[in-house]
Scaffold this active site. Structure first.
Site, mmCIF file in Angstrom:
data_model
loop_
_atom_site.group_PDB
_atom_site.id
_atom_site.type_symbol
_atom_site.label_atom_id
_atom_site.label_comp_id
_atom_site.label_asym_id
_atom_site.label_seq_id
_atom_site.Cartn_x
_atom_site.Cartn_y
_atom_site.Cartn_z
ATOM 1 N N PHE A 251 47.567 10.252 35.559
ATOM 2 C CA PHE A 251 46.839 10.812 36.693
ATOM 3 C C PHE A 251 45.407 10.307 36.659
ATOM 4 O O PHE A 251 44.648 10.630 35.739
ATOM 5 C CB PHE A 251 46.864 12.335 36.550
ATOM 6 C CG PHE A 251 46.272 13.118 37.680
ATOM 7 C CD1 PHE A 251 46.975 13.317 38.866
ATOM 8 C CD2 PHE A 251 45.019 13.702 37.550
ATOM 9 C CE1 PHE A 251 46.441 14.075 39.894
ATOM 10 C CE2 PHE A 251 44.474 14.465 38.583
ATOM 11 C CZ PHE A 251 45.187 14.645 39.749
ATOM 12 N N GLY A 252 45.039 9.494 37.633
ATOM 13 C CA GLY A 252 43.720 8.865 37.620
ATOM 14 C C GLY A 252 42.793 9.421 38.687
ATOM 15 O O GLY A 252 42.762 8.922 39.821
ATOM 16 N N ILE B 205 41.194 8.864 31.166
ATOM 17 C CA ILE B 205 42.553 9.033 31.677
ATOM 18 C C ILE B 205 43.535 9.124 30.508
ATOM 19 O O ILE B 205 43.655 8.187 29.704
ATOM 20 C CB ILE B 205 42.938 7.876 32.635
ATOM 21 C CG1 ILE B 205 41.892 7.738 33.754
ATOM 22 C CG2 ILE B 205 44.352 8.076 33.194
ATOM 23 C CD1 ILE B 205 41.604 9.007 34.547
ATOM 24 N N ARG C 58 44.217 34.277 0.019
ATOM 25 C CA ARG C 58 42.858 34.262 -0.503
ATOM 26 C C ARG C 58 42.396 35.687 -0.814
ATOM 27 O O ARG C 58 42.556 36.593 0.034
ATOM 28 C CB ARG C 58 41.933 33.638 0.559
ATOM 29 C CG ARG C 58 40.496 33.517 0.158
ATOM 30 C CD ARG C 58 40.279 32.342 -0.761
ATOM 31 N NE ARG C 58 38.873 32.118 -1.042
ATOM 32 C CZ ARG C 58 38.443 31.284 -1.970
ATOM 33 N NH1 ARG C 58 39.304 30.586 -2.692
ATOM 34 N NH2 ARG C 58 37.146 31.130 -2.176
ATOM 35 N N GLN D 272 37.965 44.489 7.006
ATOM 36 C CA GLN D 272 38.070 44.818 8.437
ATOM 37 C C GLN D 272 37.463 43.749 9.346
ATOM 38 O O GLN D 272 37.956 43.514 10.445
ATOM 39 C CB GLN D 272 37.412 46.170 8.715
ATOM 40 C CG GLN D 272 38.275 47.328 8.222
ATOM 41 C CD GLN D 272 37.714 48.665 8.628
ATOM 42 O OE1 GLN D 272 36.582 48.770 9.079
ATOM 43 N NE2 GLN D 272 38.506 49.707 8.439
ATOM 44 N N ALA E 108 34.865 27.735 3.520
ATOM 45 C CA ALA E 108 34.554 26.314 3.342
ATOM 46 C C ALA E 108 35.798 25.443 3.469
ATOM 47 O O ALA E 108 35.737 24.321 3.964
ATOM 48 C CB ALA E 108 33.890 26.087 1.984
ATOM 49 N N GLU F 49 40.519 19.321 33.477
ATOM 50 C CA GLU F 49 41.238 20.078 34.528
ATOM 51 C C GLU F 49 40.394 21.275 35.013
ATOM 52 O O GLU F 49 40.889 22.387 35.157
ATOM 53 C CB GLU F 49 42.613 20.517 34.021
ATOM 54 C CG GLU F 49 43.426 19.311 33.570
ATOM 55 C CD GLU F 49 44.850 19.333 34.027
ATOM 56 O OE1 GLU F 49 45.152 20.024 35.019
ATOM 57 O OE2 GLU F 49 45.660 18.629 33.409
ATOM 58 N N GLY F 50 39.145 20.984 35.269
ATOM 59 C CA GLY F 50 38.202 22.019 35.705
ATOM 60 C C GLY F 50 37.504 22.577 34.485
ATOM 61 O O GLY F 50 38.141 23.177 33.620
ATOM 62 N N ARG G 151 35.758 32.032 48.997
ATOM 63 C CA ARG G 151 36.811 31.030 48.848
ATOM 64 C C ARG G 151 38.144 31.678 49.195
ATOM 65 O O ARG G 151 38.454 32.760 48.692
ATOM 66 C CB ARG G 151 36.841 30.533 47.393
ATOM 67 C CG ARG G 151 37.960 29.564 47.060
ATOM 68 C CD ARG G 151 37.966 29.236 45.582
ATOM 69 N NE ARG G 151 36.899 28.336 45.205
ATOM 70 C CZ ARG G 151 37.035 27.015 45.067
ATOM 71 N NH1 ARG G 151 38.205 26.440 45.278
ATOM 72 N NH2 ARG G 151 36.018 26.269 44.718
HETATM 73 C C1 LIG Z 1 40.597 14.453 26.405
HETATM 74 C C2 LIG Z 1 40.384 14.333 27.879
HETATM 75 C C3 LIG Z 1 41.440 13.955 28.692
HETATM 76 C C4 LIG Z 1 41.259 13.797 30.067
HETATM 77 N N1 LIG Z 1 42.309 13.374 30.851
HETATM 78 C C5 LIG Z 1 42.109 13.139 32.167
HETATM 79 C C6 LIG Z 1 43.161 12.579 32.973
HETATM 80 O O1 LIG Z 1 44.283 12.356 32.501
HETATM 81 N N2 LIG Z 1 42.895 12.287 34.274
HETATM 82 C C7 LIG Z 1 41.669 12.523 34.842
HETATM 83 O O2 LIG Z 1 41.514 12.235 36.012
HETATM 84 N N3 LIG Z 1 40.652 13.045 34.093
HETATM 85 C C8 LIG Z 1 40.839 13.361 32.777
HETATM 86 N N4 LIG Z 1 39.822 13.876 32.024
HETATM 87 C C9 LIG Z 1 38.491 14.051 32.632
HETATM 88 C C10 LIG Z 1 38.130 15.496 32.915
HETATM 89 O O3 LIG Z 1 38.966 16.030 33.898
HETATM 90 C C11 LIG Z 1 36.641 15.550 33.279
HETATM 91 O O4 LIG Z 1 35.930 15.242 32.111
HETATM 92 C C12 LIG Z 1 36.237 16.904 33.836
HETATM 93 O O5 LIG Z 1 36.704 17.068 35.142
HETATM 94 C C13 LIG Z 1 34.709 17.114 33.831
HETATM 95 O O6 LIG Z 1 34.055 16.043 34.431
HETATM 96 P P1 LIG Z 1 32.820 15.313 33.689
HETATM 97 O O7 LIG Z 1 33.233 15.034 32.292
HETATM 98 O O8 LIG Z 1 32.411 14.198 34.544
HETATM 99 O O9 LIG Z 1 31.687 16.422 33.628
HETATM 100 P P2 LIG Z 1 30.651 16.754 34.808
HETATM 101 O O10 LIG Z 1 31.365 17.064 36.066
HETATM 102 O O11 LIG Z 1 29.610 15.696 34.848
HETATM 103 O O12 LIG Z 1 29.995 18.100 34.247
HETATM 104 C C14 LIG Z 1 28.995 18.103 33.236
HETATM 105 C C15 LIG Z 1 28.596 19.556 32.979
HETATM 106 O O13 LIG Z 1 28.022 20.123 34.170
HETATM 107 C C16 LIG Z 1 28.739 21.287 34.552
HETATM 108 N N5 LIG Z 1 28.817 21.363 36.001
HETATM 109 C C17 LIG Z 1 29.219 20.390 36.862
HETATM 110 N N6 LIG Z 1 29.143 20.823 38.130
HETATM 111 C C18 LIG Z 1 28.726 22.117 38.066
HETATM 112 C C19 LIG Z 1 28.474 23.134 39.027
HETATM 113 N N7 LIG Z 1 28.676 22.938 40.344
HETATM 114 N N8 LIG Z 1 28.020 24.341 38.597
HETATM 115 C C20 LIG Z 1 27.853 24.563 37.263
HETATM 116 N N9 LIG Z 1 28.070 23.659 36.314
HETATM 117 C C21 LIG Z 1 28.508 22.459 36.713
HETATM 118 C C22 LIG Z 1 30.128 21.108 33.942
HETATM 119 O O14 LIG Z 1 30.799 22.345 33.804
HETATM 120 C C23 LIG Z 1 29.783 20.466 32.618
HETATM 121 O O15 LIG Z 1 29.379 21.443 31.704
HETATM 122 C C24 LIG Z 1 39.986 14.070 30.645
HETATM 123 C C25 LIG Z 1 38.938 14.509 29.821
HETATM 124 C C26 LIG Z 1 39.125 14.642 28.464
HETATM 125 C C27 LIG Z 1 37.983 15.110 27.608
#
Ligand SMILES: Cc1cc2nc3c(=O)[nH]c(=O)nc-3n(C[C@H](O)[C@H](O)[C@H](O)COP(=O)(O)OP(=O)(O)OC[C@H]3O[C@@H](n4cnc5c(N)ncnc54)[C@H](O)[C@@H]3O)c2cc1C
Length: 405
Positions: free
Chosen positions: A124-125, A158, A269, A280, A341, A364-365, A382
């Site tokens: 998924f790109g 990706i 442990r 606790q 540790a 994924e968000g 929304r």
């Molecule tokens: C291991 C891994 C696998 C992945 N696999 C896929 C894949 O298969 N396909 C794919 O398409 N993508 C993939 N991704 C990408 C992933 O979906 C994105 O990294 C993700 O959507 C966040 O985008 P970004 O990294 O550009 O962060 P950004 O969007 O640049 O965000 C940076 C920071 O700003 C915050 N932020 C951004 N906008 C707002 C807002 N409006 N309000 C408040 N805070 C905000 C974010 O929460 C974050 O803390 C993968 C990522 C990882 C780490």
């Protein structure tokens, strides 16, 4: 009527995946993680067990089980390692289920069937170097030229970048229309101009394959446009409803793994003359993990229930994903704490759980995006409109009937 029980078939599925994980993943995962090695043979073994298309109708090459069966697979796989759950999330959740929902018959025959059988792998790109949460900031373009679209641009982060045979790629067909100018395409790796490069040095999911995709004048036949031109943003968001569901279910698997390791360590442990489980404050961490697991499961299986009814579940899936991933990260952090540790070294698996649990809070968000979504739903800013095409309700009567025609 409410029913919180699993069917016999679902219980058997859980047992099968658990045995598979214990035998085929657990003994090797530490090495794969250290070597940043993606063991592609695991996908072939999953295919043999019918787990690469567990909730895809039999008419389209899948196992025909319900959507909660997919959650069970993800939960149990991630108990082994996040890398393999991530693979199923993108292959089935983000790609195959999207083809099932939005694909025409020809596309389902050509792409969904081999994917559901696990003969071909899907990815998924969506994300680009300058477009993650802000999807519409993407720069990749697909310009119509005769019977083809010419695809140019790049994607990053990706999953399965070097492994996938087919990738769902999102690109602008008309930038002036903003969100409404994005379209979705099924792109084959073998086409000229397509290349990929893995990212090394990740914090976690080091046993997974993640990286960049490059498109240089890739000719995509018009038949490979998924849905209509301009429907790409809608398609991407509906794909995330399914991907997020699998991520949330997987997070439950991380919590299970944290609990297993921590409970065992609590009994082994001793400090101040008693097992640490008798303290606790240690019990509090264990109790929080259990609460996180049970709450997350309820949210996940409710979202799955809605999918089974063929009902839109964006709101419920987002809540499940946000909460389960946060609980998993907290559980992994506490699991390391409980191990003292020793938890800080790879002698025990909990440091890997902590490193792995960070990614699902980002992909994924991000946590922030889900927090905003939930706030907006509650405040009435929304609302989800009905989609033009729904995921089929389960049991898959229509698909089966269709295949008999
Ligand atoms: C291991 C891994 C696998 C992945 N696999 C896929 C894949 O298969 N396909 C794919 O398409 N993508 C993939 N991704 C990408 C992933 O979906 C994105 O990294 C993700 O959507 C966040 O985008 P970004 O990294 O550009 O962060 P950004 O969007 O640049 O965000 C940076 C920071 O700003 C915050 N932020 C951004 N906008 C707002 C807002 N409006 N309000 C408040 N805070 C905000 C974010 O929460 C974050 O803390 C993968 C990522 C990882 C780490």
């Amino acid at each position: 009527m409410m029913d919180f029980s699993f069917s016999e078939e679902q219980e058997l599925l859980r047992k099968t995946v658990r045995q598979f994980v214990d035998k085929e993943i657990m003994p090797y995962i530490k090495t794969w993680d250290e070597q940043q090695h993606f063991e592609a043979s695991i996908l072939r073994r999953l295919a043999e067990l019918g787990l690469m298309g567990v909730c895809i109708p039999e008419a389209y090459g899948g196992s025909g089980m319900d959507y909660n069966a997919l959650a069970i697979v993800c939960e149990e796989l991630e108990r082994g390692d996040t890398a393999f759950r991530t693979a199923v999330s993108v292959h089935t959740g983000l790609n195959s289920m999207t083809l099932l929902q939005w694909g025409n018959e020809q596309q389902k025959q050509k792409y969904l069937i081999p994917q559901a059988k696990g003969e071909k792998v899907g990815a998924f790109g969506l994300t680009e170097p300058n477009a993650g949460s802000d999807v519409a900031a993407m720069q990749t373009t697909a310009i119509r030229q005769g019977d083809d679209y010419i695809l140019n641009g790049s994607k990053t982060w990706i999953s399965l970048c070097d492994v996938a045979d087919h990738v769902l790629v999102f690109a602008y067909t008309d930038k002036s229309k903003k969100h409404h100018g994005i379209s979705a395409f099924i792109v084959e790796r073998q086409w000229e101009g397509f290349s990929s490069k893995a990212i090394k040095g990740k914090l976690g999911i080091r046993a997974g394959n993640t990286g960049e995709l490059f498109f240089e004048n890739v000719k995509v036949p018009k038949e490979n446009l998924l849905g209509e031109e301009g429907e790409g943003f809608k398609i991407a968001m509906s794909a995330l409803d399914n991907g997020r569901f699998t991520v949330a279910a997987g997070a439950c698997g991380t919590i299970m793994a944290c609990l297993e390791a921590s409970v065992q360590y609590c009994h082994e442990r001793a400090t101040f003359g008693k097992e640490i489980g008798r303290h606790q404050l240690v019990q509090q961490m264990i109790a929080k993990m259990e609460a996180g697991l049970q709450q997350s499961r309820l949210l996940v299986y409710r979202a799955g229930w809605l999918k089974n009814q063929g009902k839109r579940n964006t709101r419920e899936t987002s809540l499940a994903k946000w909460q389960a991933c946060d609980y998993a990260l907290e559980a992994a952090n506490d699991a390391v704490q409980i191990h003292g540790a020793y938890g800080f070294s790879n002698e025990y698996p909990v440091e890997r759980y902590l490193r792995n649990a960070k990614a699902p809070v980002i992909y994924e968000g991000t946590r922030e995006i889900h927090t905003i979504m939930q706030g907006e739903y509650v405040l009435g800013y929304r609302q989800d409109k009905p989609l033009s095409k729904n995921l089929p309700a389960w049991p898959f009567v229509e698909a089966a009937e269709h295949s008999m025609n």
